[in-house]
Design an enzyme around this catalytic site. Structure first.
Site, mmCIF file in Angstrom:
data_model
loop_
_atom_site.group_PDB
_atom_site.id
_atom_site.type_symbol
_atom_site.label_atom_id
_atom_site.label_comp_id
_atom_site.label_asym_id
_atom_site.label_seq_id
_atom_site.Cartn_x
_atom_site.Cartn_y
_atom_site.Cartn_z
ATOM 1 N N HIS A 200 0.828 -1.205 0.000
ATOM 2 C CA HIS A 200 0.000 0.000 0.000
ATOM 3 C C HIS A 200 0.869 1.266 0.000
ATOM 4 C CE1 HIS A 200 -3.515 2.433 1.492
ATOM 5 N NE2 HIS A 200 -2.555 3.091 2.120
ATOM 6 N N GLU A 201 1.851 1.294 0.906
ATOM 7 C CA GLU A 201 2.714 2.479 0.992
ATOM 8 C C GLU A 201 3.577 2.637 -0.258
ATOM 9 O OE1 GLU A 201 2.436 4.720 3.366
ATOM 10 O OE2 GLU A 201 0.954 3.523 4.428
ATOM 11 N N HIS A 204 1.550 4.233 -2.955
ATOM 12 C CA HIS A 204 1.483 5.684 -2.762
ATOM 13 C C HIS A 204 2.728 6.339 -3.353
ATOM 14 C CE1 HIS A 204 -2.102 6.228 -0.457
ATOM 15 N NE2 HIS A 204 -1.688 5.596 0.617
ATOM 16 N N HIS A 280 -6.836 7.880 -1.042
ATOM 17 C CA HIS A 280 -7.413 6.547 -0.870
ATOM 18 C C HIS A 280 -8.766 6.450 -1.555
ATOM 19 C CE1 HIS A 280 -4.769 6.834 2.800
ATOM 20 N NE2 HIS A 280 -4.339 5.740 2.199
#
Ligand SMILES: *[C@@H]1O[C@H](CO)[C@@H](O)[C@H](O)[C@H]1NC(C)=O
Ligand SMILES: *[C@@H]1O[C@H](CO)[C@@H](O)[C@H](O)[C@H]1NC(C)=O
Length: 395
Positions: A200-201, A204, A280
């Site tokens: 997830h990070e 980003h 998100h």
């Protein structure tokens, strides 16, 4: 090609990205290093236009606080190597998903002149017009969230007299070979982010970020032909109810396909949290996607087609869409799905009312009907903390 810092820690499910993005700046390789297809040049080298799997180089930089601290159990060390292994695994996984025209030669990042230079020559008639005439005495090199970026990864810089050749202050570093994306990792013990949320990070950092949406590019001729790219005119907009939407074509199409309403032009709702740029997906609509704000455990999280569509629309990558994992939440549920106004009416099996027991929608966990701040009053069967999984029940 960008550079960002990723911090990892143990424990809960919230995302570090939101807190760090405000203080993170982007450095890029210098213009001359970009592959020829990034430039408006007629020079084409055979084969050099073809995107290749994204090469992410992981660079560990120490945590200034905990480094050198007394660590008799070696817990810090173990935590660090676990965290780095998780980053490596995520980077490797993305190699099968994202491709870019490879950076030629060692990757060397540009310095920010606003940092090292205090003044530039201002007379357009002099040969060194706009070059640095006075250094910033406080310049300590480039850094990212307090961690210094090695000079070896950076271009050098120079001081220019009013006329004549420059006085070199720092020569170019050797750069980082075989790399398209340099990821600086600092491992810290925080309660902010789970190791399992590493992917997830990383997503980003690679472009799925409120800070980066405005830099997305429109490349009508396809991802391997960059010369006709322009900055996207519109990436997000607000609908009549004030909901923020990501409106680029591939994500819109992908959501319409997911909801079973092909042909309808939809934007994809983004979660908004107070005072933060939105980075998100709205959890009411895309529960289970890797890019919703809450992390719900790796086995309930999907690298879904709509997230991959967003990477396509960034204009920076060629995306392998067959690497997408199926998103079950809301599949085929139509235009009314996931709205605050419809989720409590009993019209969809994905949402529940009341607070009784039931089954999480993936049927792996028993759940209880409950809500959380990202669901804005909608309720779903959330896995019980000590719930017995169906697989275990069978055994
Ligand atoms: C695309 O993804 C599929 C499924 O994960 C994988 O089998 C395939 O090797 C990938 N293709 C490339 C070019 O990486
Ligand atoms: C870029 O656009 C120009 C003008 O529209 C066109 O002539 C050219 O063929 C395009 N280049 C590529 C590589 O598509």
């Amino acid at each position: 090609m960008l550079l960002l810092l990723l911090l990892l820690g143990a424990a809960t499910s919230r995302c570090l990205h939101d807190e760090t993005q405000k203080s993170v700046s982007l450095l890029r390789p210098s213009f001359s290093q970009l592959p020829p297809n990034f430039r408006s040049s007629s020079l084409t080298l055979p084969g050099s236009l073809d995107p290749q799997p994204l090469r992410i180089q992981i660079c560990y930089i120490g945590d200034p606080v905990s480094d050198g601290a007394w660590d008799p159990e070696g817990d810090g060390m173990r935590g660090r190597s676990r965290a780095l292994a998780a980053v490596r695994e995520a980077a490797q996984r993305l190699q099968g998903v994202l491709a870019v025209p490879p950076v030629r030669g060692p990757l060397l990042l540009s310095r920010d002149p606003a940092q090292y230079c205090h003044a530039v020559w201002g007379d357009p008639d002099t040969p060194n017009y706009r070059r640095c005439s006075l250094l910033n005495p406080g310049y300590k090199g480039e850094s990212c969230l307090g961690a210094k970026i090695p000079d070896a990864h950076l271009h050098g810089y120079a001081l220019w007299p009013e006329q004549g050749p420059p006085q070199l202050v720092q020569p170019d570093g050797p750069g980082v070979p075989n790399t398209d994306f340099l990821l600086y990792v600092r491992v810290a013990h925080t309660s902010k982010c789970h190791r399992e949320a590493t992917l997830h990070e990383l997503l980003h950092a690679l472009g799925f970020s409120g800070q980066l949406f405005k830099k997305w590019r429109d490349c009508p001729s396809g991802p391997s032909v960059r010369e006709n790219c322009s900055t996207r005119q519109q990436v997000t907009r607000r609908d009549e109810w004030g909901q923020l939407l990501l409106t680029t074509p591939t994500v819109s199409h992908s959501l319409a396909k997911h909801l079973g309403v092909l042909g309808v032009s939809l934007g994809v709702p983004l979660e908004e949290e107070q005072g933060l740029l939105s980075s998100h997906w709205e959890a009411r609509l895309l529960q289970g996607s890797v890019m919703t704000a809450t992390f719900d455990g790796a086995q309930r999280t999907r690298l879904d087609p709509i997230t991959l569509a967003a990477f396509e629309d960034s204009g920076w990558y060629q995306v392998n869409h067959s690497a997408a994992e199926e998103l079950l939440w809301g599949q085929g549920s139509g235009l009314e799905f996931g709205l605050v106004s419809t989720c409590g009416t009993g019209s969809s099996d994905f949402f529940c009312t009341g607070s009784g027991p039931g089954c999480h929608y993936l049927h792996l966990d028993k759940g209880s009907c409950s809500s959380d701040p990202t669901l804005e009053g909608c309720r779903m069967f959330k896995p019980l903390a000590n719930g017995v999984s169906r697989l275990e029940n069978r055994a």
